[in-house]
Motif scaffolding. Structure first.
Motif, PDB file in Angstrom:
ATOM      1  N   SER A  47       0.863  -1.186   0.000  1.00 13.75           N
ATOM      2  CA  SER A  47       0.000   0.000   0.000  1.00 13.75           C
ATOM      3  C   SER A  47       0.902   1.240   0.000  1.00 13.75           C
ATOM      4  O   SER A  47       2.130   1.121   0.135  1.00 13.75           O
ATOM      5  CB  SER A  47      -0.933   0.000   1.217  1.00 13.75           C
ATOM      6  OG  SER A  47      -0.164   0.108   2.400  1.00 13.75           O
ATOM      7  N   GLY A  48       0.278   2.389  -0.161  1.00 13.79           N
ATOM      8  CA  GLY A  48       1.051   3.636  -0.151  1.00 13.79           C
ATOM      9  C   GLY A  48       2.001   3.744  -1.327  1.00 13.79           C
ATOM     10  O   GLY A  48       3.056   4.383  -1.243  1.00 13.79           O
ATOM     11  N   VAL A  49       1.633   3.114  -2.453  1.00  9.47           N
ATOM     12  CA  VAL A  49       2.511   3.112  -3.636  1.00  9.47           C
ATOM     13  C   VAL A  49       2.330   4.423  -4.404  1.00  9.47           C
ATOM     14  O   VAL A  49       1.216   4.948  -4.510  1.00  9.47           O
ATOM     15  CB  VAL A  49       2.171   1.889  -4.519  1.00  9.47           C
ATOM     16  CG1 VAL A  49       2.943   1.931  -5.826  1.00  9.47           C
ATOM     17  CG2 VAL A  49       2.470   0.598  -3.756  1.00  9.47           C
ATOM     18  N   LYS A  50       3.443   4.918  -4.927  1.00 13.57           N
ATOM     19  CA  LYS A  50       3.401   6.190  -5.683  1.00 13.57           C
ATOM     20  C   LYS A  50       4.206   6.068  -6.979  1.00 13.57           C
ATOM     21  O   LYS A  50       5.166   5.290  -7.041  1.00 13.57           O
ATOM     22  CB  LYS A  50       4.024   7.316  -4.851  1.00 13.57           C
ATOM     23  CG  LYS A  50       3.247   7.659  -3.604  1.00 13.57           C
ATOM     24  CD  LYS A  50       3.797   8.913  -2.937  1.00 13.57           C
ATOM     25  CE  LYS A  50       2.933   9.347  -1.774  1.00 13.57           C
ATOM     26  NZ  LYS A  50       2.773   8.312  -0.722  1.00 13.57           N
ATOM     27  N   PRO A  51       3.827   6.856  -7.999  1.00 11.93           N
ATOM     28  CA  PRO A  51       4.669   6.917  -9.198  1.00 11.93           C
ATOM     29  C   PRO A  51       6.091   7.313  -8.802  1.00 11.93           C
ATOM     30  O   PRO A  51       6.282   8.095  -7.864  1.00 11.93           O
ATOM     31  CB  PRO A  51       4.003   8.012 -10.041  1.00 11.93           C
ATOM     32  CG  PRO A  51       2.582   8.031  -9.590  1.00 11.93           C
ATOM     33  CD  PRO A  51       2.620   7.704  -8.118  1.00 11.93           C
ATOM     34  N   GLY A  52       7.069   6.766  -9.494  1.00 16.43           N
ATOM     35  CA  GLY A  52       8.465   7.010  -9.134  1.00 16.43           C
ATOM     36  C   GLY A  52       9.050   5.829  -8.376  1.00 16.43           C
ATOM     37  O   GLY A  52      10.251   5.628  -8.356  1.00 16.43           O
ATOM     38  N   MET A  53       8.160   5.011  -7.775  1.00 17.85           N
ATOM     39  CA  MET A  53       8.646   3.781  -7.126  1.00 17.85           C
ATOM     40  C   MET A  53       8.729   2.685  -8.197  1.00 17.85           C
ATOM     41  O   MET A  53       7.840   2.589  -9.054  1.00 17.85           O
ATOM     42  CB  MET A  53       7.665   3.329  -6.034  1.00 17.85           C
ATOM     43  CG  MET A  53       7.543   4.271  -4.867  1.00 17.85           C
ATOM     44  SD  MET A  53       6.334   3.604  -3.682  1.00 17.85           S
ATOM     45  CE  MET A  53       6.465   4.817  -2.369  1.00 17.85           C
TER      46      MET A  53
END
Ligand code: NAD
Length: 506
Positions: free
Chosen positions: A378-384
């Protein structure tokens, strides 16, 4: 590549050239490995340039007669092939599971979705119709003829070794072309069995040829002067290369490529149905479907559903695809497993929250298998890396959005456009989604909306190059050249109006 020298004890995968299944003379071979056990099942050759040329030459020669073979005769072969596939379904699925790893019921699904295209090829007469306009000028009719192109080629990925070859050669051949297929070198055995059945169904020598190999074989196909069209399914990197190289050489090309499919979950969605659908689509086939759902956008209060989604994922059984009740089989190779595990590691390092860790599951009896269980961040963002890359493993990234507008914008900002889904009970939300989302395949409460062959597979942005899709109506346009005929037949009483020096049809 784990190249090795062919030995007597392990069966070799044959080439199909000019109607004969032949042993390659190459010195370059690769093992076909059972991903649940590491057993070497066969060795696949990397065809030599001379063998590739021979396959294309055979297709070119066969085209001379095949293009004139009546529609009904061509179509009847596919009526027979669909029957042979049905009769051999169990054997095909077992072969597929052994070399690819997916569960036996899912392997049957793989074969079945290809079988549907074969059925469609059997009614090709309804699809390959031209148009006629009567009296476009005095005594003049205009009509179109859809004629086959010549030798066409197909390049397929490892994840659907039955369905995707069957997207290609039946429609190409039914429309009057001849074909050179280059299956995935990772799991070519079930594809070859399907080609044997196709020959048994009556495909004449030279009309279907098969070569094996990797980069060199693909480049040879792209460059070959006698190949007219190339259909590719695989990763975005390779597909983009194939598209550029093949079109530069003057060929028609269609490339169905990589994906990072997102689902939106709206607060009014049916919770139980939605969580079941997400778990199936994210973790089924070990996440190795181009139409898998590796990203879920939880809108508003559905962010509270994470514990229940984790609980659902934990019920899935990880085991060899041959074992009854298995939900998640192994990934295709040791290299794929190392890559998936590496990306999970990077997800943690990048600051995503690892809600469920599927690494190194205990699979008694299959300790050497390439297993990774359902994994949730969870808490995934673009750039990861876990968001930006196509993981192609059972790893689900959860992101949050406040409302549908934010969710749609988020999906449209991702470079991929293969598939997507919305879970909602609201017709208005579903309609807004279908109107505004820039993705090829859209599911409304359907997690894996792979179109049946009455329609064509599609895609947008980084997921597809070329205008026309495989199978369905579009593929008939892909595999044919339109000729437009404008005809005037004079009868004896026609009076001449003299010389017409204008562009008008008088
Ligand atoms: P891949 O791109 O590695 O391989 C596809 C084909 O290209 C194989 O036949 C392979 O031999 C060949 N190839 C590999 N590397 C090459 C190179 N450097 N130069 C030339 N040819 C090369 O894909 P894969 O790993 O077999 O399959 C998984 C990928 O396919 C995923 O990205 C998945 O999303 C995609 N896929 C897309 C669809 C779709 O319809 N959009 C369907 C299934 C799979």
């Amino acid at each position: 590549m784990n190249a090795s020298t062919a030995t007597q004890s392990i069966p070799t995968v044959k080439l199909l050239i000019d109607g004969k299944f032949v042993e390659s003379t190459t010195t370059q071979w690769r093992d076909v490995v059972n991903p649940a056990t590491q057993e070497v099942l066969a060795r696949v050759p990397f065809a030599t340039p001379a063998e590739i040329d021979a396959a294309v030459a055979s297709g070119k020669e066969a085209f001379k007669t095949w293009k004139k073979t009546p529609i009904g005769t061509r179509a009847r072969i596919f009526l027979k092939l669909q029957q042979l596939i049905r009769e051999n379904m169990g054997e095909l699925a077992a072969l597929l599971t052994a070399e690819q790893g997916k569960t036996l019921p899912d392997a049957e699904g793989d074969v079945f979705r290809g079988l549907e295209v074969v059925e469609h090829a059997a009614s090709i007469g309804n699809l390959q119709l031209g148009e006629l306009a009567n009296n476009v000028a005095n005594g003049v009719d205009t009509y179109t003829i859809l004629q086959p192109l010549g030798v066409c080629a197909g390049i397929t990925p490892f994840n659907f070794p039955a369905m995707i070859p069957l997207w290609m050669f039946p429609m190409a051949i039914a429309t009057g072309n001849t074909f050179v297929l280059k299956p995935s070198e990772q799991d070519p055995m079930v594809t070859m069995r399907l080609c044997e059945l196709a020959m048994e169904a009556g495909i004449p020598a030279g009309v279907l040829n098969v070569i094996h190999g990797g980069e060199d074989a693909v480049n040879a196909i792209c460059d070959h002067k006698d190949i007219k069209a190339v259909s590719f399914v695989g990763s975005t990197k390779v597909g983009t290369h194939v598209y550029n190289r093949a079109t530069l050489a003057g060929k028609r090309a269609q490339c169905m490529m990589g994906a990072k499919n997102h689902a939106i979950v709206m607060p009014d969605a049916n919770k139980e149905q939605t969580l079941n659908a997400i778990a199936g689509a994210a973790f089924g086939a070990a996440g190795q479907r181009c139409m898998a759902l590796p990203v879920v956008v939880l809108v508003g209060e559905t962010q509270q559903w994470i514990p229940e989604l984790i609980a659902k994922a934990q019920t899935l059984k990880i085991n060899a695809g041959t074992e009854k009740g298995t939900d998640v089989g192994p990934v295709i190779s040791c290299a794929a497993l190392a890559r998936v595990e590496g990306l999970i590691e990077r997800g943690i390092a990048d600051g995503a929250k690892l809600e469920l860790d599927g690494r190194k599951p205990n699979v008694p009896g299959f300790e050497k298998g390439n297993f990774v269980g359902p994994t949730i961040f969870s808490g995934v963002k673009p750039g990861m890396a876990v968001y930006d890359q196509e993981i192609f493993g059972p790893v689900l990234a959860l992101v949050a959005a406040d409302d549908i507008d934010q969710a749609i914008e988020f999906i449209n900002d991702n470079p991929n456009g293969n598939g997507t889904a919305i879970f909602t009970q609201s017709g208005a939300a579903a309609r807004k989604f279908q109107e505004e989302i820039d993705v090829g395949q859209i599911g409304i409460n359907v997690p894996i909306p792979v179109p049946v062959p009455l329609f064509s597979f599609t895609g947008s942005r980084a997921s597809k190059l070329g205008d026309l899709g495989p199978y369905g109506k579009q593929v008939v346009m892909f595999y044919t050249q339109t000729k437009t005929v404008t005809a005037r037949w004079f009868d004896d009483s026609t009076t001449s109006h003299g010389v017409n020096t204008t562009i008008s049809l008088k």
